[in-house]
Design a protein around this motif. Structure first.
Motif, PDB file in Angstrom:
ATOM      1  N   PHE A  77       0.826  -1.203   0.000  1.00  0.00           N
ATOM      2  CA  PHE A  77       0.000   0.000   0.000  1.00  0.00           C
ATOM      3  C   PHE A  77       0.864   1.258   0.000  1.00  0.00           C
ATOM      4  CE2 PHE A  77      -2.550   3.222   2.389  1.00  0.00           C
ATOM      5  CZ  PHE A  77      -3.509   3.433   1.403  1.00  0.00           C
ATOM      6  N   LYS A  78       1.928   1.245   0.770  1.00  0.00           N
ATOM      7  CA  LYS A  78       2.822   2.399   0.820  1.00  0.00           C
ATOM      8  C   LYS A  78       3.401   2.708  -0.556  1.00  0.00           C
ATOM      9  CE  LYS A  78       6.910   4.235   3.197  1.00  0.00           C
ATOM     10  NZ  LYS A  78       7.937   3.968   4.238  1.00  0.00           N
ATOM     11  N   ALA A  79       3.741   1.662  -1.292  1.00  0.00           N
ATOM     12  CA  ALA A  79       4.351   1.850  -2.609  1.00  0.00           C
ATOM     13  C   ALA A  79       3.329   2.224  -3.678  1.00  0.00           C
ATOM     14  CB  ALA A  79       5.087   0.577  -3.021  1.00  0.00           C
ATOM     15  N   ASN A  80       2.044   1.940  -3.424  1.00  0.00           N
ATOM     16  CA  ASN A  80       1.042   2.095  -4.482  1.00  0.00           C
ATOM     17  C   ASN A  80      -0.113   3.026  -4.139  1.00  0.00           C
ATOM     18  OD1 ASN A  80       1.627  -0.087  -6.759  1.00  0.00           O
ATOM     19  ND2 ASN A  80       2.142  -1.018  -4.789  1.00  0.00           N
ATOM     20  N   MET A  81      -0.091   3.657  -2.979  1.00  0.00           N
ATOM     21  CA  MET A  81      -1.243   4.444  -2.546  1.00  0.00           C
ATOM     22  C   MET A  81      -1.547   5.620  -3.467  1.00  0.00           C
ATOM     23  SD  MET A  81       0.630   5.951   0.864  1.00  0.00           S
ATOM     24  CE  MET A  81      -0.742   6.928   1.477  1.00  0.00           C
ATOM     25  N   TYR A  82      -0.531   6.117  -4.187  1.00  0.00           N
ATOM     26  CA  TYR A  82      -0.755   7.249  -5.086  1.00  0.00           C
ATOM     27  C   TYR A  82      -0.765   6.845  -6.561  1.00  0.00           C
ATOM     28  CZ  TYR A  82       0.426   9.830  -0.832  1.00  0.00           C
ATOM     29  OH  TYR A  82       0.456  10.316   0.459  1.00  0.00           O
ATOM     30  N   GLU A  83      -0.722   5.543  -6.821  1.00  0.00           N
ATOM     31  CA  GLU A  83      -0.714   5.066  -8.208  1.00  0.00           C
ATOM     32  C   GLU A  83      -2.138   5.034  -8.770  1.00  0.00           C
ATOM     33  OE1 GLU A  83       2.027   4.385 -10.011  1.00  0.00           O
ATOM     34  OE2 GLU A  83       3.185   5.061  -8.270  1.00  0.00           O
ATOM     35  N   ASN A  84      -2.241   5.139 -10.105  1.00  0.00           N
ATOM     36  CA  ASN A  84      -3.571   5.127 -10.703  1.00  0.00           C
ATOM     37  C   ASN A  84      -4.115   3.700 -10.798  1.00  0.00           C
ATOM     38  OD1 ASN A  84      -3.131   3.939 -13.463  1.00  0.00           O
ATOM     39  ND2 ASN A  84      -1.763   5.696 -13.669  1.00  0.00           N
ATOM     40  N   PHE A  85      -5.405   3.603 -11.029  1.00  0.00           N
ATOM     41  CA  PHE A  85      -6.117   2.328 -10.922  1.00  0.00           C
ATOM     42  C   PHE A  85      -5.583   1.277 -11.895  1.00  0.00           C
ATOM     43  CE2 PHE A  85     -10.268  -0.127 -11.308  1.00  0.00           C
ATOM     44  CZ  PHE A  85     -10.144  -0.720 -10.064  1.00  0.00           C
ATOM     45  N   GLY A  86      -5.244   1.699 -13.107  1.00  0.00           N
ATOM     46  CA  GLY A  86      -4.719   0.749 -14.083  1.00  0.00           C
ATOM     47  C   GLY A  86      -3.412   0.126 -13.637  1.00  0.00           C
ATOM     48  N   ASP A  87      -2.519   0.947 -13.095  1.00  0.00           N
ATOM     49  CA  ASP A  87      -1.232   0.438 -12.614  1.00  0.00           C
ATOM     50  C   ASP A  87      -1.413  -0.457 -11.393  1.00  0.00           C
ATOM     51  OD1 ASP A  87       0.118   1.766 -14.608  1.00  0.00           O
ATOM     52  OD2 ASP A  87       0.518   3.544 -13.391  1.00  0.00           O
ATOM     53  N   ILE A  88      -2.395  -0.131 -10.555  1.00  0.00           N
ATOM     54  CA  ILE A  88      -2.651  -0.945  -9.362  1.00  0.00           C
ATOM     55  C   ILE A  88      -2.989  -2.375  -9.761  1.00  0.00           C
ATOM     56  CG2 ILE A  88      -4.267  -1.326  -7.448  1.00  0.00           C
ATOM     57  CD1 ILE A  88      -2.259   0.820  -6.889  1.00  0.00           C
ATOM     58  N   GLY A  89      -3.828  -2.518 -10.777  1.00  0.00           N
ATOM     59  CA  GLY A  89      -4.205  -3.858 -11.232  1.00  0.00           C
ATOM     60  C   GLY A  89      -2.998  -4.680 -11.642  1.00  0.00           C
TER      61      GLY A  89
END
Length: 364
Positions: A77-89
């Motif tokens: 979560f720390k690494a991805n909390m500001y990433e956009n939805f497409g990248d999260i997937g």
């Protein structure tokens, strides 16, 4: 916690600025759908004290009914909390693949040594299993909501209203969405509010048409709520250049941005707070808009800026602060507010204020 972040609370230096802002200066940000991870979870499901109650949106497994989202406890979560939805997937898929490899290796237990190794690693294995399940569940539930409410279609129009001009095209787009039976009542209301905030002076006739359309299409529409928003946070009540169309510098910047294009149409919006922080960094904050008390930084920049938003802040603004701090601008920004808003919370606060004023016959 205090010992870990002791520097965060050390304001003995004299070059610290406290900036108190009013939510009414930017009513657009809390009305928008969000497409970065932390902000999106709060918008679609809700985050309270770093906890997410998934029972409000579905029927999760017993161990996933309430999950914790904390950047201090969850490395993913720390690494991805500001990433956009497409990248999260894609990032979650990589995490799942890694977990499957670990799970596969744990199945190959043939010796006493293998068994001992498995027992030693079991707590970490369980933790990783829970983390993978948590993020897969969150993204799955949010994907369902996005599809059910046609949020990609809705959000594209929201972003156009927030970031770009073109009243005629905006009116047509909002009208079409109001007529779309797949669009929810709350999304219809937010679209009309965004249109009203943007074009309240330019197209009063079209705005009245949207009011009437909204009243007939949305059973949950509260009479006068859009008009109340304009009275509270319309162009005559706001400080700053919310849509970048007052100040020549902002107009030129928006033109350049339009020519260059945007990387992602769903995340092109920048909250007014970003512009405010940029003005502080460059010494362009206007005294007429932001009166000051005490020490004033006319000759130099502050080292620390504490920003407090009365009426609540948002995770989109929190992201803007984090990204600016990471850019090493030489100023450390710290954000606070009376609450952390999503669109439902913002509309609820607006409704309660409207009821209070009507019940007490207060003139606004």
């Amino acid at each position: 916690m205090y010992q870990q972040e002791s520097g965060l609370f050390d304001f003995r230096r004299m070059d610290t600025l406290l900036l108190i802002l009013d939510r009414r200066d930017d009513p657009v940000t809390p009305l928008l759908n969000q497409w970065t991870y932390q902000a999106m979870v709060h918008e679609l499901i809700g985050v309270q004290d770093n906890k997410v109650d998934l029972r409000t949106v579905g029927k999760p497994e017993k161990d996933q009914q309430e999950v914790v989202l904390s950047s201090e406890q969850d490395a993913f979560f720390k690494a991805n909390m500001y990433e956009n939805f497409g990248d999260i997937g894609m990032n979650i898929k990589r995490m799942v693949d890694e977990f499957q490899q670990i799970a596969k290796s744990n199945q190959n237990i043939q010796t006493i040594e293998d068994m001992a190794k498995f027992v030693d690693n079991y707590p970490e294995y369980r933790r990783m299993h829970g983390n993978v399940s948590k993020h897969v569940t969150l993204v799955t539930e949010m994907s369902k909501i996005v599809e059910e409410r046609k949020l990609m279609l809705v959000s594209q129009t929201e972003q156009e209203l927030a970031c770009n001009g073109g009243q005629a095209a905006a009116f047509e787009a909002v009208t079409n969405l109001l007529n779309n039976d797949n669009v929810s009542d709350i999304d219809r209301l937010r679209l009309v509010m965004l249109y009203a905030l943007r074009y309240e002076k330019e197209s009063p006739v079209e705005l009245m048409q949207l009011f009437n359309k909204l009243a007939t299409k949305s059973a949950k529409y509260k009479t006068g709520l859009v008009q109340f928003l304009l009275k509270q946070a319309g162009v005559d009540r706001r400080t700053g250049d919310l849509f970048g169309n007052r100040d020549l510098f902002n107009i030129a910047r928006n033109m350049a941005r339009g020519l260059k294009g945007v990387e992602n149409v769903y995340t092109q919006h920048q909250p007014l707070l970003f512009q405010t922080m940029e003005n502080i960094s460059k010494g362009r904050l206007k005294d007429v808009d932001y009166p000051f008390v005490g020490t004033h930084f006319q000759q130099g920049r502050p080292h620390d800026v504490v920003i407090f938003i009365v009426g609540g802040t948002t995770y989109e603004e929190s992201r803007a602060v984090a990204l600016l701090n990471a850019s090493n601008s030489g100023i450390r920004f710290i954000l606070g507010g009376t609450t952390i808003l999503n669109s439902k919370g913002f509309l609820k606060d607006l409704e309660e204020a409207h009821k209070l004023i009507r019940s007490n016959n207060i003139v606004v």
